[in-house]
Design a protein around this motif. Sequence first.
Motif, PDB file in Angstrom:
ATOM      1  N   LYS A  69     -38.593  17.466  44.269  1.00  0.00           N
ATOM      2  CA  LYS A  69     -39.342  17.751  43.044  1.00  0.00           C
ATOM      3  C   LYS A  69     -38.686  17.104  41.834  1.00  0.00           C
ATOM      4  CE  LYS A  69     -41.374  21.574  40.433  1.00  0.00           C
ATOM      5  NZ  LYS A  69     -41.539  23.051  40.372  1.00  0.00           N
ATOM      6  N   ARG A  70     -37.359  17.110  41.816  1.00  0.00           N
ATOM      7  CA  ARG A  70     -36.597  16.469  40.752  1.00  0.00           C
ATOM      8  C   ARG A  70     -35.319  15.924  41.372  1.00  0.00           C
ATOM      9  NH1 ARG A  70     -37.301  14.772  35.325  1.00  0.00           N
ATOM     10  NH2 ARG A  70     -35.213  14.373  34.505  1.00  0.00           N
ATOM     11  N   VAL A  71     -35.121  14.610  41.314  1.00  0.00           N
ATOM     12  CA  VAL A  71     -34.005  13.972  41.997  1.00  0.00           C
ATOM     13  C   VAL A  71     -33.111  13.262  40.991  1.00  0.00           C
ATOM     14  CG1 VAL A  71     -33.321  12.321  43.770  1.00  0.00           C
ATOM     15  CG2 VAL A  71     -35.444  13.631  44.033  1.00  0.00           C
ATOM     16  N   CYS A  72     -31.837  13.601  41.014  1.00  0.00           N
ATOM     17  CA  CYS A  72     -30.849  12.961  40.143  1.00  0.00           C
ATOM     18  C   CYS A  72     -30.001  12.024  40.975  1.00  0.00           C
ATOM     19  CB  CYS A  72     -29.983  14.012  39.454  1.00  0.00           C
ATOM     20  SG  CYS A  72     -30.932  15.199  38.476  1.00  0.00           S
ATOM     21  N   ASN A 108     -36.600  24.643  46.008  1.00  0.00           N
ATOM     22  CA  ASN A 108     -37.402  24.145  44.884  1.00  0.00           C
ATOM     23  C   ASN A 108     -37.306  22.637  44.702  1.00  0.00           C
ATOM     24  OD1 ASN A 108     -35.006  23.600  43.542  1.00  0.00           O
ATOM     25  ND2 ASN A 108     -35.252  25.186  41.993  1.00  0.00           N
ATOM     26  N   GLY A 109     -36.526  21.982  45.566  1.00  0.00           N
ATOM     27  CA  GLY A 109     -36.523  20.521  45.578  1.00  0.00           C
ATOM     28  C   GLY A 109     -35.858  19.854  44.396  1.00  0.00           C
ATOM     29  N   LYS A 110     -35.006  20.588  43.661  1.00  0.00           N
ATOM     30  CA  LYS A 110     -34.334  20.016  42.497  1.00  0.00           C
ATOM     31  C   LYS A 110     -32.866  19.769  42.848  1.00  0.00           C
ATOM     32  CE  LYS A 110     -37.354  22.541  39.303  1.00  0.00           C
ATOM     33  NZ  LYS A 110     -37.411  23.545  38.203  1.00  0.00           N
ATOM     34  N   ILE A 111     -32.478  18.508  42.850  1.00  0.00           N
ATOM     35  CA  ILE A 111     -31.181  18.169  43.426  1.00  0.00           C
ATOM     36  C   ILE A 111     -30.566  16.937  42.777  1.00  0.00           C
ATOM     37  CG2 ILE A 111     -32.293  16.802  45.227  1.00  0.00           C
ATOM     38  CD1 ILE A 111     -30.101  17.652  47.134  1.00  0.00           C
ATOM     39  N   ARG A 112     -29.230  16.964  42.665  1.00  0.00           N
ATOM     40  CA  ARG A 112     -28.457  15.786  42.267  1.00  0.00           C
ATOM     41  C   ARG A 112     -27.672  15.343  43.493  1.00  0.00           C
ATOM     42  NH1 ARG A 112     -23.730  17.227  38.506  1.00  0.00           N
ATOM     43  NH2 ARG A 112     -25.406  17.646  36.998  1.00  0.00           N
ATOM     44  N   LEU A 113     -27.780  14.082  43.851  1.00  0.00           N
ATOM     45  CA  LEU A 113     -27.026  13.557  44.985  1.00  0.00           C
ATOM     46  C   LEU A 113     -25.924  12.641  44.475  1.00  0.00           C
ATOM     47  CD1 LEU A 113     -26.848  13.471  48.126  1.00  0.00           C
ATOM     48  CD2 LEU A 113     -28.166  11.340  48.008  1.00  0.00           C
ATOM     49  N   CYS A 114     -24.677  12.972  44.833  1.00  0.00           N
ATOM     50  CA  CYS A 114     -23.535  12.118  44.513  1.00  0.00           C
ATOM     51  C   CYS A 114     -22.846  11.716  45.824  1.00  0.00           C
ATOM     52  CB  CYS A 114     -22.564  12.842  43.586  1.00  0.00           C
ATOM     53  SG  CYS A 114     -21.774  14.296  44.325  1.00  0.00           S
TER      54      CYS A 114
END
Length: 282
Positions: free
Chosen positions: A195-198, A155-161
Motif C-alpha cells: 500500500k505504501r512502499v519506502c 496494512n501493506g505499509k513498509i520501508r525496506l532497507c
Amino acid sequence: MGSIPFYAKRFVSGSNFEEAFSVVEKLNDKKICVTLDVLGENIKDKPQALKFVEEYDLLLKRIAEKPRDCYVSIKLTMLGLDIDHEFCYENLSRILSIADEKKIRVALDMEGTDYTERTIAMYERAAKEFTSPEIVLQAYLLRTEEDINRIIAANGKIRLCKGAYKEPQEKALQKMPLIVENYKKLIQKLLLNGKRVCIASHDDEIIEFCINFIENNNIPKDRYEFQMLYGMREKTWSRIREKGHNMTIYVPYGEDWQAYYTRRLAERKENVFFVLKNLFRS
C-alpha cells in the motif's frame, strides 16, 4: 550531553527538536519529505521510556502546529520493549493515537533479530487499531520474504532497507551481491502489492532498478517513496526528486547520538565501507 560534536553533525541534525525542525524546513523547501527519529534505544527503566513517549507526543504536536512534509520513526526498545510487552504497547498506542488524530505517519524501526518477531507482532496488533503505523524490514534477513506477506496482510505499509546490524549466517545473507539481489526480488513484490512502499537505499544499482521497475509497471507516485539517510548523497536526493519521484530523508536528532553514530560506523565492517564510500559520492 550538550551539543552534537562537529564530526557527528553530518549525520545527526541536532540535540533537540528545534534544531531538527530547522533541517526539516530546509529539506521541505527543496520538496523533500523528512522522517524524524528521536535517538535512543534499549531503554531499561519505565521513567526513561515514558520520557521518550512525552518527547514523541510533543514532536507530533509540533509537526501538526505548522504543517510540514514530515513524519516520525520510532524504535520499540525506546518505548520499553525490553521492560514489558504490554507497557511498550501502551506507550506505542498513546503515540499512534496522537498520530492518527494529526494524520501523521509513524514508522516502527527494525532493530536486531532479537526483536524482529516482537516488532512485527506489535505492528500487526497496532495496524488493527490505528491507521498511522508503518514498519521497517531488512532485506538481508532470510525470514523477510515471509514477513512481507504478513505486512501486506496487515496494512501493506513498509520501508525496506538492506540491514545494518551484524547477524549470523543462519539468519542473514552475508555477501553484498546476494543482499542486493534479494532486495530487488523483495522490492518488486512490495511495489506491486504494498500500500505504501519506502525504498530505503543509497545503492545506485538498487535505485536505478527501482526507477525502471516503477516506470515499466506504472506504479502510482502515492504508493512509494525513495529514502536516504541525512548526511549521505545530497545531490542524489535532488536528482531523484527532480525526476518526479517522492524523496524522504531520515533525520535523527537527540542527545543520545553516540549509539547511532557508532552503529553507522562500527556495527558491521560493511558499514565502515558504506559510510566512507558515500561520503565521496554525490
